[in-house]
Motif scaffolding. Structure first.
Motif, PDB file in Angstrom:
ATOM      1  N   GLY A   1      91.355  37.116 -69.714  1.00  0.00           N
ATOM      2  CA  GLY A   1      90.299  37.392 -70.674  1.00  0.00           C
ATOM      3  C   GLY A   1      89.514  38.643 -70.382  1.00  0.00           C
ATOM      4  N   THR A   2      89.915  39.384 -69.359  1.00  0.00           N
ATOM      5  CA  THR A   2      89.175  40.597 -69.020  1.00  0.00           C
ATOM      6  C   THR A   2      89.728  41.797 -69.781  1.00  0.00           C
ATOM      7  N   CYS A   3      88.899  42.792 -69.921  1.00  0.00           N
ATOM      8  CA  CYS A   3      89.260  44.024 -70.614  1.00  0.00           C
ATOM      9  C   CYS A   3      89.188  45.160 -69.606  1.00  0.00           C
TER      10      CYS A   3
ATOM     11  N   GLU B   1      95.157  60.730 -78.418  1.00  0.00           N
ATOM     12  CA  GLU B   1      94.519  60.383 -77.150  1.00  0.00           C
ATOM     13  C   GLU B   1      93.524  59.241 -77.380  1.00  0.00           C
ATOM     14  N   PRO B   2      94.026  58.024 -77.533  1.00  0.00           N
ATOM     15  CA  PRO B   2      93.148  56.893 -77.845  1.00  0.00           C
ATOM     16  C   PRO B   2      92.368  56.419 -76.624  1.00  0.00           C
ATOM     17  N   ARG B   3      91.253  55.782 -76.886  1.00  0.00           N
ATOM     18  CA  ARG B   3      90.573  55.007 -75.842  1.00  0.00           C
ATOM     19  C   ARG B   3      91.392  53.736 -75.678  1.00  0.00           C
ATOM     20  N   LEU B   4      92.095  53.656 -74.563  1.00  0.00           N
ATOM     21  CA  LEU B   4      93.122  52.643 -74.389  1.00  0.00           C
ATOM     22  C   LEU B   4      92.721  51.642 -73.314  1.00  0.00           C
ATOM     23  N   VAL B   5      92.883  50.341 -73.603  1.00  0.00           N
ATOM     24  CA  VAL B   5      92.546  49.301 -72.641  1.00  0.00           C
ATOM     25  C   VAL B   5      93.689  48.298 -72.545  1.00  0.00           C
ATOM     26  N   GLU B   6      93.566  47.441 -71.555  1.00  0.00           N
ATOM     27  CA  GLU B   6      94.494  46.327 -71.391  1.00  0.00           C
ATOM     28  C   GLU B   6      93.693  45.039 -71.389  1.00  0.00           C
ATOM     29  N   LEU B   7      94.070  44.110 -72.259  1.00  0.00           N
ATOM     30  CA  LEU B   7      93.410  42.818 -72.343  1.00  0.00           C
ATOM     31  C   LEU B   7      94.263  41.811 -71.591  1.00  0.00           C
TER      32      LEU B   7
ATOM     33  N   PHE C   1      96.740  47.106 -75.124  1.00  0.00           N
ATOM     34  CA  PHE C   1      97.863  46.259 -74.760  1.00  0.00           C
ATOM     35  C   PHE C   1      97.295  44.860 -74.538  1.00  0.00           C
ATOM     36  N   VAL C   2      97.863  43.863 -75.190  1.00  0.00           N
ATOM     37  CA  VAL C   2      97.335  42.505 -75.113  1.00  0.00           C
ATOM     38  C   VAL C   2      98.321  41.650 -74.329  1.00  0.00           C
ATOM     39  N   ASN C   3      97.870  41.098 -73.234  1.00  0.00           N
ATOM     40  CA  ASN C   3      98.741  40.309 -72.365  1.00  0.00           C
ATOM     41  C   ASN C   3      98.389  38.830 -72.388  1.00  0.00           C
TER      42      ASN C   3
END
Length: 353
Positions: free
Chosen positions: A95-97, A85-91, A213-215
């Motif tokens: 340039g926003t997180c 259960e990671p602390r998950l973000v989308e970049l 996830f890096v976009n």
């Protein structure tokens, strides 16, 4: 009445091959797994050193099918898998997180490393590691295999299962079945992966999340390996490039790839690592848009568009793998199971002593 136990060779020790071999063996067949690497696991793989480890293939697995749900429960009971259960973000490209909202997707990983479930599956199988099968010959006596490292294998097999990426399977069967090779060809997408270690005290990357996830740029996914349950050793991060970038730079050398991906990681605020290792997955995932891999997190398969497995009863040759069934870890396991069922029906395998 004496019942002969069919003898089946499984080429490829990834999850599809191990699933197929286990189901065949449990039904009474004799099975032998040939794996070109040093051990089983395929893309459920972990690189290890003296004081570090890092999952550099599949990052996690998801569950949709109840049969696979039961299998993962067995892995959990055996202590070789658990919930991550990671602390998950989308970049984003801007340039926003953006922190990903909690979703219904349960992400599981191997414990203490991603390769652990494969090791558990292989524990009671006959596995020949370091055997790269380069030629197969079939006649009335059955199948004979030849490996690059050990030459012609002395044992004959009643059937052969190819549990390797589609393009590799095509190389082996094209001389024997060129039409079938063309009909079953599947695209596979590459992936460049970096494994970073931070050993110097006080120097680490602590962005406030465990995975992203890096976009934008060449990266598609980054993750702190130590955020997964059961991990030990030095601080390690894995960087995975996008399929498009990886394809465009497929033949670049490690130094060039490391420079580009480390520069992209530095743009996210990461300090230079103490050590870095690159790995090129030429056949990382199925090119059908469905995968457990980060670029396609949460994507859904469309029923009926993929075949789970291919079985040619006339010559007793089969193929299985995620590339046939949808692209996920789950699909690999289901594909192996599906092929085993076809083999058992075709050959009427029954247990005997």
């Amino acid at each position: 009445m004496i019942v002969t136990r069919p003898n089946v060779a499984v080429i490829g020790g990834g999850l599809a091959g191990l699933s197929c071999a286990r189901h065949l063996q449990d039904a009474g067949c004799r099975t032998t797994v040939f794996e070109k690497a040093r051990g089983p696991g395929g893309r459920m793989s972990t690189r290890r050193g003296a004081d570090w480890q890092c999952d550099h293939g599949a990052q996690y697995l998801t569950v949709r099918d109840n049969r696979f749900r039961d299998e993962v429960a067995r892995w959990e009971a055996a202590g070789v898998a658990g919930l991550w259960e990671p602390r998950l973000v989308e970049l984003t490209a801007a340039g926003t997180c953006a922190r990903k909202a909690p979703d219904s997707v349960a992400r599981f990983v191997g414990i203490p490393r991603m390769s652990a479930p494969a090791g558990w599956l292989a524990s009671n199988l006959c596995v020949h590691s370091g055997h790269t099968i380069v030629d197969m010959q079939h006649d009335r006596a059955g199948w004979r295999l030849q490996s690059h490292e050990h030459g012609v294998h002395e044992e004959r097999f009643d059937a052969v299962v190819l549990a390797v990426p589609g393009p590799q399977a095509m190389v082996l069967i094209a001389p024997l079945l060129p039409l079938t090779a063309r009909q079953t060809a599947a695209d596979m997408l590459p992936c460049w992966t970096l494994m970073l270690r931070y050993r110097t005290p006080g120097i680490r990357f602590a962005p406030g999340y465990d995975a992203a996830f890096v976009n934008r740029g060449p990266l598609a996914w980054i993750a702190r390996d130590g955020s997964k349950p059961g991990r030990r050793g030095s601080e390690a991060w894995v960087l995975q490039a996008s399929a498009g970038w990886s394809a465009a730079h497929l033949e670049d050398d490690d130094e060039t790839v490391c420079a580009a991906l480390l520069a992209a990681f530095a743009e996210l605020g990461a300090p230079p690592p103490d050590a870095v290792t690159a790995h090129r997955w030429r056949y990382a995932r199925a090119g059908n848009g469905h995968s457990d891999q980060p670029e396609q997190d949460g994507a859904g398969s469309e029923p009926g568009l993929q075949r789970e497995a291919v079985w040619l009863p006339a010559v007793r040759l089969g193929m299985c793998g995620d590339w046939l069934a949808g692209g996920r870890v789950e699909d690999a396991w289901l594909s192996g199971r599906a092929l085993a069922a076809q083999v058992l029906t075709s050959m009427a395998c029954t247990a005997s002593s």
